[in-house]
Design a protein around this motif. Structure first.
Motif, PDB file in Angstrom:
ATOM      1  N   PRO A 269      -7.937 -10.490   6.529  1.00  0.00           N
ATOM      2  CA  PRO A 269      -7.878  -9.022   6.497  1.00  0.00           C
ATOM      3  C   PRO A 269      -7.339  -8.494   5.164  1.00  0.00           C
ATOM      4  O   PRO A 269      -6.517  -9.150   4.522  1.00  0.00           O
TER       5      PRO A 269
ATOM      6  N   TYR B 177       0.332  -9.447  12.122  1.00  0.00           N
ATOM      7  CA  TYR B 177      -0.698 -10.439  12.482  1.00  0.00           C
ATOM      8  C   TYR B 177      -0.231 -11.347  13.626  1.00  0.00           C
ATOM      9  O   TYR B 177      -0.724 -12.461  13.780  1.00  0.00           O
TER      10      TYR B 177
ATOM     11  N   GLY C  94      -6.727  -2.051  -6.710  1.00  0.00           N
ATOM     12  CA  GLY C  94      -5.586  -1.248  -7.149  1.00  0.00           C
ATOM     13  C   GLY C  94      -4.487  -2.101  -7.763  1.00  0.00           C
ATOM     14  O   GLY C  94      -4.093  -1.890  -8.915  1.00  0.00           O
TER      15      GLY C  94
ATOM     16  N   SER D 242      -3.888 -12.670   3.460  1.00  0.00           N
ATOM     17  CA  SER D 242      -4.290 -12.455   2.056  1.00  0.00           C
ATOM     18  C   SER D 242      -3.225 -13.037   1.131  1.00  0.00           C
ATOM     19  O   SER D 242      -3.530 -13.584   0.073  1.00  0.00           O
TER      20      SER D 242
ATOM     21  N   LYS E  46       0.808  -1.222   0.000  1.00  0.00           N
ATOM     22  CA  LYS E  46       0.000   0.000   0.000  1.00  0.00           C
ATOM     23  C   LYS E  46       0.840   1.271   0.000  1.00  0.00           C
ATOM     24  O   LYS E  46       0.346   2.343  -0.335  1.00  0.00           O
TER      25      LYS E  46
ATOM     26  N   VAL F 216      -7.517  -9.205  -4.131  1.00  0.00           N
ATOM     27  CA  VAL F 216      -8.270  -7.999  -4.490  1.00  0.00           C
ATOM     28  C   VAL F 216      -9.073  -7.450  -3.316  1.00  0.00           C
ATOM     29  O   VAL F 216      -9.732  -8.198  -2.594  1.00  0.00           O
TER      30      VAL F 216
ATOM     31  N   THR G 132      -9.521  -3.132  -3.061  1.00  0.00           N
ATOM     32  CA  THR G 132      -9.859  -1.952  -3.870  1.00  0.00           C
ATOM     33  C   THR G 132      -9.607  -2.205  -5.351  1.00  0.00           C
ATOM     34  O   THR G 132      -9.985  -1.390  -6.193  1.00  0.00           O
TER      35      THR G 132
HETATM   36  C1  LIG Z   1      -2.798  -7.381   3.021  1.00  0.00           C
HETATM   37  C2  LIG Z   1      -3.537  -6.946   1.800  1.00  0.00           C
HETATM   38  N1  LIG Z   1      -3.629  -7.787   0.765  1.00  0.00           N
HETATM   39  C3  LIG Z   1      -4.302  -7.453  -0.353  1.00  0.00           C
HETATM   40  C4  LIG Z   1      -4.931  -6.232  -0.478  1.00  0.00           C
HETATM   41  C5  LIG Z   1      -5.693  -5.913  -1.731  1.00  0.00           C
HETATM   42  O1  LIG Z   1      -5.076  -4.896  -2.475  1.00  0.00           O
HETATM   43  P1  LIG Z   1      -5.920  -3.874  -3.338  1.00  0.00           P
HETATM   44  O2  LIG Z   1      -6.665  -2.983  -2.397  1.00  0.00           O
HETATM   45  O3  LIG Z   1      -4.907  -3.125  -4.154  1.00  0.00           O
HETATM   46  O4  LIG Z   1      -6.880  -4.666  -4.190  1.00  0.00           O
HETATM   47  C6  LIG Z   1      -4.850  -5.335   0.581  1.00  0.00           C
HETATM   48  C7  LIG Z   1      -5.558  -4.059   0.536  1.00  0.00           C
HETATM   49  O5  LIG Z   1      -5.840  -3.443   1.545  1.00  0.00           O
HETATM   50  C8  LIG Z   1      -4.130  -5.694   1.737  1.00  0.00           C
HETATM   51  O6  LIG Z   1      -4.002  -4.850   2.784  1.00  0.00           O
END
Ligand SMILES: Cc1ncc(COP(=O)(O)O)c(C=O)c1O
Length: 379
Positions: A222, A299, A183, A267, A42, A179, A181
């Motif tokens: 998360p 975490y 981005g 994630s 991020k 996924v 947002t």
């Molecule tokens: C740990 C983690 N993985 C994946 C994502 C997903 O990324 P994006 O928001 O670019 O789709 C986020 C977004 O907050 C994240 O914090």
């Protein structure tokens, strides 16, 4: 090399996982975003949005940055705010871990915990609405608006995607990202479909999230998922989508710490499990690039806490073979994600998305490279 902390964002390595990934299958390469100074991918979108806002005079010295984030994007903004002297207000929800709250506060951010759930049982809409309201009320404030601002995916189109292509001169067969947002997957898929159209693009979501359609339900992973398809993600560029169950994501992340020495969040555990699955179907020499969005330290009290895992009803350990078997049994959720899209242009009005975001999006959509083959629906 002498640089500012913000100049260390990006240029992360691609790492191998030789203990889980066999020599007679495709090679998994993890794009290891933990090495960004804020600890996650991020940082890239955050610094890009802040630079663009400064350049356009939307964010002025002494200004306030207001954002809705369950953790990582807020932490990146808090770090940037600390480095550049901005006030930062982050709206989180009860799923945000204590570790993330401590990091936000450590960087000096003001934290608001939004406890009201939205109609999908999540907090995204209530958090975003309140952030927009605060941005209207607080003078000299700026809303990066990661969920609706197309600069989010543009940041990855311009940095992450190019880095990946540069580090894989021999190309890759598949690219995998989680996924929320949209981005990262949105920006990188757009770049790859333009410059390496044969790469299979795979999106990873949580069971319980509705980005690729299906019904919304609660889930524990998360940073992943949303109740609708985000505008930053053009589904036409996504070839395949998986939905991963909570326990599988957490167990895989644990296994990679234990058996590869690689710390990652849940994630990324979900993505890495899909990467193993895809590699099992490929030949030696074929590459699968998989985003690892953050590390495991944030975490510690959940993913790496046996008691917490047991409270969720999750197993606490899995060896490499168990993870490989779990991967082998995965089935894609969709092989035509564009048929499952769930765009919600009505949210622009109902959540009162700021004019600054809408103006920015028109600018981005007018950029010639951005619109190549794009079918993103946005007012
Ligand atoms: C740990 C983690 N993985 C994946 C994502 C997903 O990324 P994006 O928001 O670019 O789709 C986020 C977004 O907050 C994240 O914090």
């Amino acid at each position: 090399m002498i640089v500012t902390i913000l100049e260390t964002i990006g240029n992360t390595p691609l790492i191998t996982i030789p203990n889980s990934n066999k020599a007679d299958e495709g090679q998994v390469l993890l794009k290891y975003e933990r090495y960004n100074p804020g600890g996650s991918i991020k940082d890239r979108a955050a610094i890009y949005l802040i630079h663009e806002a400064e350049r356009r005079g939307l964010l002025k010295p002494g200004g306030t940055i207001i954002e809705s984030s369950s953790g990582n994007f807020g932490i990146s903004l808090a770090m940037i705010g600390a480095a550049k002297g901005y006030r930062v207000i982050v709206l989180v929800d009860p799923k945000t871990t204590n570790a993330n709250l401590a990091l936000l506060k450590g960087f000096g951010a003001e934290v608001i915990v939004v406890t009201e759930q939205d109609d999908s049982g999540s907090y995204h809409k209530t958090r975003i609405s309140l952030a927009n309201k605060l941005a209207r009320e607080i003078e000299n404030s700026y809303r990066p608006d990661q969920c609706f601002n197309l600069l989010n995916s543009e940041a990855h189109y311009k940095s992450t995607a190019r880095e990946i292509m540069d580090s894989c001169p021999g190309g890759m067969k598949a690219f995998i990202a989680a996924v929320s947002t949209g981005g990262q997957l949105g920006g990188i898929s757009k770049y790859l479909k333009t410059y390496a159209p044969d790469v299979q693009i795979i999106g990873v979501d949580a069971v319980g999230s509705a980005i690729f359609g299906g019904h919304s339900d609660s889930y524990r992973i998360p940073g992943i998922g949303l109740g609708w398809t985000p505008v930053n993600l053009d589904m036409e560029f996504v070839d395949c989508a998986y939905k991963i169950a909570d326990e599988q994501a957490f167990l895989t992340a644990r296994a990679f710490a234990r058996h590869e020495g690689v710390l990652m969040g849940p994630s990324s555990g979900a993505c890495a499990l899909v990467a193993l699955r895809v590699a099992q179907q490929l030949a030696p020499g074929d590459r699968v690039v998989c985003m690892v969005s953050d590390g495991g330290e944030r975490y510690i009290q959940t993913l790496f806490n046996d008691e917490w895992m047991e409270q969720q009803g999750f197993a606490t350990a899995a060896d490499t073979e168990t993870i490989r078997t779990m991967a082998r049994q995965l089935q894609p959720w969709s092989m035509r994600p564009s048929d499952c899209s769930n765009y919600r242009s009505d949210l622009l009005d109902s959540l009162e998305v700021p004019d600054s975001t809408l103006r920015m999006n028109s600018e981005v959509l007018n950029r010639e490279y951005y619109n190549q083959g794009s079918s993103i629906y946005i007012d």
